[in-house]
Scaffold this motif. Structure first.
Motif, PDB file in Angstrom:
ATOM      1  N   GLY A  18       4.584 107.093 -21.054  1.00 26.33           N
ATOM      2  CA  GLY A  18       3.609 106.628 -21.561  1.00 26.33           C
ATOM      3  C   GLY A  18       2.720 106.120 -20.260  1.00 26.33           C
ATOM      4  N   LYS A  19       2.550 104.928 -19.772  1.00 30.72           N
ATOM      5  CA  LYS A  19       1.648 103.984 -18.737  1.00 30.72           C
ATOM      6  C   LYS A  19       2.935 103.642 -17.952  1.00 30.72           C
ATOM      7  CE  LYS A  19      -2.473 101.419 -17.328  1.00 30.72           C
ATOM      8  NZ  LYS A  19      -3.044 101.030 -17.093  1.00 30.72           N
ATOM      9  N   TRP A  20       3.070 102.941 -17.406  1.00 33.23           N
ATOM     10  CA  TRP A  20       4.279 102.013 -17.000  1.00 33.23           C
ATOM     11  C   TRP A  20       3.159 100.807 -15.398  1.00 33.23           C
ATOM     12  CZ3 TRP A  20       8.383  99.400 -16.484  1.00 33.23           C
ATOM     13  CH2 TRP A  20       9.144  98.551 -14.649  1.00 33.23           C
ATOM     14  N   HIS A  21       3.197 101.359 -14.416  1.00 33.63           N
ATOM     15  CA  HIS A  21       1.901 100.635 -13.850  1.00 33.63           C
ATOM     16  C   HIS A  21       2.125  99.248 -13.795  1.00 33.63           C
ATOM     17  CE1 HIS A  21      -2.560  99.189 -13.041  1.00 33.63           C
ATOM     18  NE2 HIS A  21      -2.453  99.722 -12.125  1.00 33.63           N
ATOM     19  N   LEU A  22       3.822  99.102 -13.353  1.00 38.21           N
ATOM     20  CA  LEU A  22       4.300  97.894 -12.131  1.00 38.21           C
ATOM     21  C   LEU A  22       5.467  98.172 -11.216  1.00 38.21           C
ATOM     22  CD1 LEU A  22       5.439  96.810 -16.201  1.00 38.21           C
ATOM     23  CD2 LEU A  22       4.039  95.968 -14.076  1.00 38.21           C
ATOM     24  N   GLY A  23       4.558  99.392 -10.456  1.00 44.25           N
ATOM     25  CA  GLY A  23       5.390 100.372  -9.407  1.00 44.25           C
ATOM     26  C   GLY A  23       6.273 101.381  -9.083  1.00 44.25           C
ATOM     27  N   GLU A  24       5.694 101.329  -8.280  1.00 44.10           N
ATOM     28  CA  GLU A  24       6.092 103.540  -7.126  1.00 44.10           C
ATOM     29  C   GLU A  24       7.831 103.124  -7.330  1.00 44.10           C
ATOM     30  OE1 GLU A  24       2.707 104.657  -4.860  1.00 44.10           O
ATOM     31  OE2 GLU A  24       1.179 104.007  -6.773  1.00 44.10           O
ATOM     32  N   LEU A  25       8.065 104.695  -6.725  1.00 45.17           N
ATOM     33  CA  LEU A  25       9.372 105.061  -6.284  1.00 45.17           C
ATOM     34  C   LEU A  25       9.118 105.461  -5.193  1.00 45.17           C
ATOM     35  CD1 LEU A  25       9.106 108.437  -8.673  1.00 45.17           C
ATOM     36  CD2 LEU A  25      10.589 106.353  -8.620  1.00 45.17           C
ATOM     37  N   PRO A  26      10.065 104.918  -4.538  1.00 45.78           N
ATOM     38  CA  PRO A  26      11.849 104.732  -4.756  1.00 45.78           C
ATOM     39  C   PRO A  26      12.259 104.078  -5.757  1.00 45.78           C
ATOM     40  CG  PRO A  26      12.014 105.114  -2.506  1.00 45.78           C
ATOM     41  CD  PRO A  26      10.224 104.697  -3.133  1.00 45.78           C
ATOM     42  N   GLU A  27      11.514 102.273  -4.839  1.00 46.37           N
ATOM     43  CA  GLU A  27      11.501 101.295  -5.117  1.00 46.37           C
ATOM     44  C   GLU A  27      11.292 100.274  -6.711  1.00 46.37           C
ATOM     45  OE1 GLU A  27      11.136 100.883  -0.974  1.00 46.37           O
ATOM     46  OE2 GLU A  27       9.258 100.986  -2.603  1.00 46.37           O
TER      47      GLU A  27
END
Length: 441
Positions: free
Chosen positions: A107-116
């Protein structure tokens, strides 16, 4: 050999109001699967979210700490790729993995994007879901950008997102039943977060997609859409998918050694029922912070019980890590507490909980029955037990209590990171303030 460590299934809904389940008081529809979970376990009535919006609460869940200790926790909510959950910071899944758990996020992450930033860098062994704050339930896109992932691979699937997440969670349970060993499944539904689309609303999805193609920004907010019937359809489907997960635990013989928690990331939004509270998402009134929380923990909770113990999202890390036989990282001590005693029918020591929110310079603290609240420079003291609607301002009648809680808030805040003036900059635009909150910018 008998497995001693409990499996953990932690289900988080998105923007679910305190009374949006029929076991908490919703009347327009029923949520039979979650009502059964409540009947089999414990219903918390003083459960709080760490924030009145999603990213900040998810930071607290992952770290077991006040979100304001990390730059990502100042995002209300995260609206850019400029920050994320630091991969080096210990997390609930990383601490459980250190104690032998397989960890999965669906499901939902919403704690930052790839690649970092990625769930796979923050303690999860597997990830299947969305990285951002919300997508169309049918296209799985935000503003035309696909956002459905299997690990680090962008994937395409056909179907209603809540169904896809429920099915994936069942598949994870089937794999873990075959593999053996303790597991942590974090199932983060996007429902009932906007866009307002039930499982039969492909036409609404197509209407919004046409707006995307015409270049209209963020049409899935669709202030011209949504109604109570649509919300009911979304909630019934959410409940049914929770039911699939619960049925799978029974079918696979996992239920007797699995902790199941169902809760929300913050208070309800436009179509939610937050009674007996006032306020909503983005507000530190009770309606923005008080959330439903159901717990079924074999050997700990008693069937059909309730608890008025005051809990908060960051409590789950020390509670689960202790149950796994571990301990929070000493260099990153938890601000939460192990609430197992309360879950088994006992009481927790008195403590003070604190919040702040950049929009309208909100501040709040609760100790016992009383709550200090400041919004746009106006200050209040409420007895939220006797006055859950927060109508009777006791500031002048109880000056010592008011001053004490206000002072405690300032002492606590001095230990947190200062607000980031850039956080929420894209979310709280003048147009959104006027339309979404019904106020002038």
């Amino acid at each position: 050999m008998t497995q001693v460590q409990p499996n953990i299934v932690f289900i988080m809904a998105d923007d679910l109001g305190y009374a949006d389940l029929s076991c908490y008081g919703r009347l327009e529809y029923e949520t039979p699967a979650l009502d059964r979970l409540a009947a089999q376990g414990l219903r918390l009535t003083n459960a709080y979210a760490n924030s009145a919006v999603c990213t900040a609460t998810r930071v607290a869940l992952m770290t077991g700490r006040y979100q304001y200790r990390l730059p990502i926790g100042l995002e209300e909510p995260l609206q850019s790729n400029r920050t994320g959950l630091p991969p080096e910071h210990p997390t609930l899944p990383s601490l459980l993995r250190d104690n032998g758990y397989h960890t999965a996020l669906v499901g939902k992450w919403h704690l930052g994007e790839l690649p970092e930033y990625c769930p796979l860098k923050s303690g999860f062994d597997e990830f299947w879901g969305i990285r951002g704050g919300g997508v169309d339930y049918f296209t799985h896109e935000l503003d035309g950008v696909p956002d459905l992932w299997d690990g680090t691979e962008n994937i395409e699937r056909t179907g209603y997102l809540t169904d896809l997440l429920g099915d994936r969670a069942v598949a994870v349970l089937e794999q873990r039943a075959e593999a053996g060993g303790p597991f942590f499944l974090n199932l983060n539904f996007t429902a009932p977060h906007w866009p307002w689309e039930g499982p039969e609303d492909e036409a609404e999805s197509a209407r919004l997609q046409a707006k995307v193609e015409a270049g209209e920004p963020m049409p899935i907010l669709h202030y011209d859409g949504g109604d109570m019937a649509t919300y009911a359809a979304m909630m019934r489907n959410l409940d049914a998918n929770c039911g699939k997960v619960l049925e799978a635990l029974d079918r696979l013989g996992l239920a007797e050694n699995t902790v199941v928690v169902f809760t929300s990331d913050n208070g309800g939004e436009r179509f939610s029922f937050n009674w007996p509270f006032t306020g909503k998402k983005t507000e530190l009134l009770e309606g923005g912070l008080r959330i439903p929380a159901l717990v079924r923990w074999p050997g700990v909770t008693q069937a059909g019980t309730t608890s008025d113990a005051m809990t908060i999202t960051m409590d789950w890390l020390p509670t689960f890590v202790a149950a796994a036989g571990g301990a929070p990282d000493p260099d990153h001590p938890s601000d939460g507490v192990d609430i197992a005693t309360a879950l088994s029918g006992g009481a927790l020591p008195e403590r003070t909980l604190f919040w702040r929110f950049a929009y309208r310079a909100q501040k709040a603290a609760r100790r016992g029955d009383h709550k200090f609240l400041e919004i746009s420079g106006k200050r209040f003291l409420f007895d939220v037990t006797e006055d859950p609607l927060e109508r009777g301002n006791l500031k002048d009648r109880e000056p010592e209590l008011f001053e004490g809680l206000q002072a405690a808030w300032h002492d606590w805040n001095a230990d947190m990171l200062p607000p980031d003036p850039e956080a929420g900059r894209h979310y709280f635009t003048a147009a959104k303030l006027a339309e979404y909150f019904g106020v002038d910018s």
